[in-house]
Design an enzyme around this catalytic site. Structure first.
Site, PDB file in Angstrom:
ATOM      1  N   CYS A   1     -48.478 -23.728  61.694  1.00  9.47           N
ATOM      2  CA  CYS A   1     -49.692 -23.233  61.038  1.00  9.47           C
ATOM      3  C   CYS A   1     -49.575 -21.719  60.975  1.00  9.47           C
ATOM      4  CB  CYS A   1     -50.940 -23.658  61.806  1.00  9.47           C
ATOM      5  SG  CYS A   1     -52.472 -23.135  60.992  1.00  9.47           S
TER       6      CYS A   1
ATOM      7  N   CYS B   1     -52.994 -19.607  53.044  1.00  5.57           N
ATOM      8  CA  CYS B   1     -52.166 -20.627  53.693  1.00  5.57           C
ATOM      9  C   CYS B   1     -50.761 -20.091  53.989  1.00  5.57           C
ATOM     10  CB  CYS B   1     -52.077 -21.897  52.862  1.00  5.57           C
ATOM     11  SG  CYS B   1     -51.253 -23.261  53.729  1.00  5.57           S
TER      12      CYS B   1
END
Length: 310
Positions: free
Chosen positions: A88, A233
Site C-alpha cells: 500500500c 494511489c
C-alpha cells in the site's frame, strides 16, 4: 476490555490507521508468513479496527510487526474493510509519517518489510516521503473486456504491489461530483474482468485528463472493498509507471505527476530492472499528515465488538 493504541493519518486525503500496540500475536517468520496467521486466525481483529462502528470502508489498516529482515526498520501488514493488501503506497507513506511522529525514525532512508517484499521509504526534510516500491510490470496490454450494461472496455493489466486493470478509453467524467457513477462503472468492470479470465485483479483504475497543470493524468481508483481511493494511489501509480515504461512514453528517471480524484498528486519515477521482461522499480513521493492518536476499546459484550461486516 481490550485496548488498542492506533495513530491515524491521511496521505493526499486517503486515511491510514496504524496499530501501534494491542495487536494479535502472530508468531515468527516473514511478514508474509504472519499475514497468513493474521488472515486465518485473527481476521476478526482486522474487522474490528477498520470496519464500522470504529472505522469506515475507506480506512486502510497497518499492523506494525517485527521484521524478519534485520536491515528493516519495521514490518507491516496492510488490511482494509474486506481483507488484506500486498503493498500500500499511501499506507507506507502514512506509516513513515507515524513512525516519525513517534520519534522512532528520522530523516533518511528506511527499509520496510511487507508481505510482498521489502520496500525502501525515504523521509525528506519537508516531511514528504518517497517510497521505492516492489518491482512492477505490465502483464498484458490492450485487454478487451465485455462489461454488462456498459459494453466493451479495453485496458492494461499490471502489477504495482497489487493487481490493477487500467482503463483510459471510457466516456466517464473524473470529478468528485461523479463518484457514485464512477464507483458503479468501476465495480461493473471489476466483476467482468474477474469473470473473464483475470480473478487476481482487485483494483480498477480509470484515467482521464488532468486538471492540475503539472499532472500527466487524473485517475479514479476503486479499491477491493468498493471504496474509492481518495489519493492518487501509490501502487496504482506504480502500475501506471510500468505501463508508461513499456509503451516508451516516459523516459527512465523522468517525473510523472499523477493526480487523484480529489486533485491531490503523487510524483512518480522509475528505473529499469529488466527491459526484456518489462520490470521496473518505481518510486512514488507524497506527504502524509497525522490526524489522531486514539485508544480503541474492544468490549466483547458489544455485539459489534468485531466490526460490522457486509
Amino acid at each position: 476490555m481490550h485496548r488498542i493504541h492506533v495513530i491515524d493519518s491521511h496521505t493526499a486525503g486517503e486515511p491510514t490507521r496504524v496499530v501501534i500496540t494491542g495487536g494479535p500475536e502472530l508468531g515468527a517468520g516473514t511478514v508474509a508468513d504472519r499475514l497468513g496467521v493474521f488472515r486465518y486466525r485473527h481476521d476478526a481483529f482486522r474487522s474490528a479496527i477498520v470496519n464500522e462502528p470504529r472505522g469506515s470502508d475507506v480506512i486502510v489498516g497497518a499492523l506494525i510487526c517485527k521484521p524478519s529482515d534485520p536491515s528493516c526498520a519495521a514490518g507491516v501488514i496492510f488490511f482494509n474493510n474486506v481483507g488484506y493488501l500486498g503493498m500500500c503506497g499511501h499506507g507506507t507513506i502514512g506509516l513513515i509519517a507515524t513512525l516519525a511522529h513517534l520519534g522512532q525514525i528520522g530523516v533518511g532512508r528506511h527499509k520496510i518489510e511487507t508481505s510482498v517484499g521489502i520496500v525502501t521509504a525515504e523521509l525528506h526534510d519537508d516531511g514528504s516521503v518517497s517510497v521505492t516500491n516492489v518491482p512492477s510490470f505490465r502483464k498484458a496490454a490492450g485487454v478487451r473486456i465485455d462489461v454488462p450494461g456498459i459494453g466493451p472496455v479495453v485496458g492494461d493489466i499490471a502489477w504495482g504491489g497489487n493487481w490493477f486493470y487500467l482503463v483510459a478509453n471510457h466516456p466517464e467524467e473524473l470529478t468528485l461530483a461523479n463518484v457514485e457513477r464512477l464507483t458503479d462503472v468501476a465495480w461493473r468492470i471489476r466483476q467482468a474482468v474477474n469473470a473473464q479470465g483475470f480473478p487476481e485483479i482487485d483494483h480498477i483504475e480509470l484515467f482521464g485528463p488532468a486538471t492540475s497543470r503539472e499532472a500527466g493524468a487524473k485517475n479514479f481508483v476503486l479499491c477491493p472493498g468498493k471504496a474509492y481511493d481518495r489519493s492518487p494511489c501509490g501502487t496504482g501509480t506504480s502500475a501506471k509507471l510500468a505501463c508508461l515504461a513499456a509503451d516508451g512514453k516516459l523516459p527512465e528517471g523522468d517525473a510523472w505527476v499523477q493526480e487523484g480524484i480529489l486533485g491531490t498528486t503523487f510524483t512518480g519515477r522509475y528505473r529499469w530492472l529488466d527491459r526484456a521482461a518489462g520490470s521496473v522499480e518505481p518510486t512514488v513521493t507524497g506527504t502524509a499528515y497525522v490526524t489522531a492518536e486514539t485508544t480503541l476499546l474492544l468490549d466483547e459484550r458489544d455485539p459489534f465488538c468485531w466490526g460490522i461486516r457486509g
